[in-house]
Design an enzyme around this catalytic site. Structure first.
Site, PDB file in Angstrom:
ATOM      1  N   ASP A  46       0.838  -1.208   0.000  1.00  0.00           N
ATOM      2  CA  ASP A  46       0.000   0.000   0.000  1.00  0.00           C
ATOM      3  C   ASP A  46       0.870   1.255   0.000  1.00  0.00           C
ATOM      4  O   ASP A  46       0.355   2.376  -0.065  1.00  0.00           O
ATOM      5  CB  ASP A  46      -1.027  -0.010   1.149  1.00  0.00           C
ATOM      6  CG  ASP A  46      -0.396  -0.116   2.523  1.00  0.00           C
ATOM      7  OD1 ASP A  46       0.840  -0.196   2.623  1.00  0.00           O
ATOM      8  OD2 ASP A  46      -1.162  -0.120   3.513  1.00  0.00           O
ATOM      9  N   GLU A 183       9.709  -4.095   9.843  1.00  0.00           N
ATOM     10  CA  GLU A 183      10.042  -2.767   9.299  1.00  0.00           C
ATOM     11  C   GLU A 183      10.491  -1.838  10.425  1.00  0.00           C
ATOM     12  O   GLU A 183       9.852  -1.757  11.485  1.00  0.00           O
ATOM     13  CB  GLU A 183       8.829  -2.154   8.580  1.00  0.00           C
ATOM     14  CG  GLU A 183       9.151  -0.738   8.067  1.00  0.00           C
ATOM     15  CD  GLU A 183       8.171  -0.148   7.077  1.00  0.00           C
ATOM     16  OE1 GLU A 183       7.149  -0.791   6.772  1.00  0.00           O
ATOM     17  OE2 GLU A 183       8.451   0.976   6.604  1.00  0.00           O
TER      18      GLU A 183
HETATM   19  O1  KIV Z   1       3.578  -1.103   1.581  1.00  0.00           O
HETATM   20  C1  KIV Z   1       4.746  -1.469   1.428  1.00  0.00           C
HETATM   21  O2  KIV Z   1       5.374  -1.282   0.384  1.00  0.00           O
HETATM   22  C2  KIV Z   1       5.395  -2.143   2.536  1.00  0.00           C
HETATM   23  C3  KIV Z   1       6.895  -2.149   2.505  1.00  0.00           C
HETATM   24  C4  KIV Z   1       7.401  -0.898   3.091  1.00  0.00           C
HETATM   25  C5  KIV Z   1       7.442  -3.339   3.134  1.00  0.00           C
HETATM   26  O3  KIV Z   1       4.764  -2.607   3.434  1.00  0.00           O
END
Ligand code: KIV
Length: 265
Positions: A46, A183
């Site tokens: 997202d 993260e």
């Molecule tokens: O939404 C995304 O791209 C993510 C990444 C930051 C891992 O969750």
């Protein structure tokens, strides 16, 4: 050349402790087709609201938008394991989570979904897994909580946060998650989580000890340059390359050097 075999959830799990897992985001078929041969996982994140939609957070992503991009990514890739992000608010209750995750499975060819979780979400993750949906649990810095937490906050900076992260990761494994996305977590804490678990961890801003790494594609190729987080490594200056190309195209059109005879019917 013979197409390489499709990567399954079992292949991803089997890499733990043996071979680093390579993951990247993609939001469309053109990019997923380019990445497909080189990576193990493509995430329809997202984050597309930020790096693709120009917004400053991910919260506005809708199911319809995520499904549109998930379908496009699946069209471009035949080998990589594809994960789609459940958007903010789409898994607030068990019923909503099941209904929306099932939409990803029925309306696209994604292999798994990802949810941002704390201990309060254990039952939701268990319900999804019980229904046969492969779940990656995202812990640590959770962009969907940015308004609640007052920004994008790195986690694991003190003992109680570190313990909570390890406990959450273990609870998610127990609930059936096949992998944990870490993260913005102190590297030593991500290392502990990775050691504690039988399932793989994929890190972003979580040090080198996770079982794999993921980055957002526009960061990797230097298209997003409003700011560069510490954990991002740029592998080319995509913005400059495209700027140069668009300049040349505009010049050729203005100077009537494009199209030429060969490019005309
Ligand atoms: O939404 C995304 O791209 C993510 C990444 C930051 C891992 O969750």
């Amino acid at each position: 050349m013979q197409a390489r075999k499709k990567i399954t959830i079992n292949d991803i799990k089997a890499k733990k402790g043996k071979e680093k897992i390579v993951a990247i985001t993609a939001y469309d078929a053109l990019m997923s087709a380019i990445f497909d041969e080189e990576v193990d996982i493509i995430l329809v994140g997202d984050s597309l609201k930020m790096s693709f939609g120009g917004e400053s957070e991910t919260l506005g992503a809708t199911m319809e938008e995520m499904l549109y991009h998930a379908k496009a990514v699946c069209k471009g890739a035949s080998r990589a394991f594809i994960i789609a992000d459940m958007p903010f608010g789409s898994y607030a209750t068990k019923e909503m989570a099941l209904q929306n995750a099932l939409r990803f499975y029925k309306e696209s060819a994604v292999d798994s979904i990802k949810v941002e979780v704390g201990l309060d979400k254990v039952d939701i993750v268990r319900a999804l897994c019980d229904e046969g949906i492969a779940v990656m649990a995202h812990i640590g810095l959770m962009p969907q909580y940015a308004r609640f937490e007052g920004g994008f906050k790195v986690k694991g900076k003190n003992e109680s946060q570190a313990k909570l992260l390890v406990d959450t990761a273990c609870a998610m494994q127990e609930a059936g998650a096949f992998g944990i996305l870490c993260e913005g977590i102190q590297a030593s804490v991500a290392e502990n989580i990775t050691r504690e678990l039988d399932i793989p961890t994929i890190g972003i801003g979580a040090g080198s000890c996770c079982d794999g790494q993921i980055l957002v594609w526009s960061d990797v190729f230097g298209f997003f340059d409003k700011f560069q987080p510490k954990f991002v490594r740029r592998y080319c200056n995509g913005k400059e390359i495209l700027k140069q190309a668009i300049k040349e195209y505009a010049k050729d059109v203005k100077e009537v050097r494009f199209p030429n005879i060969q490019e005309s019917y």
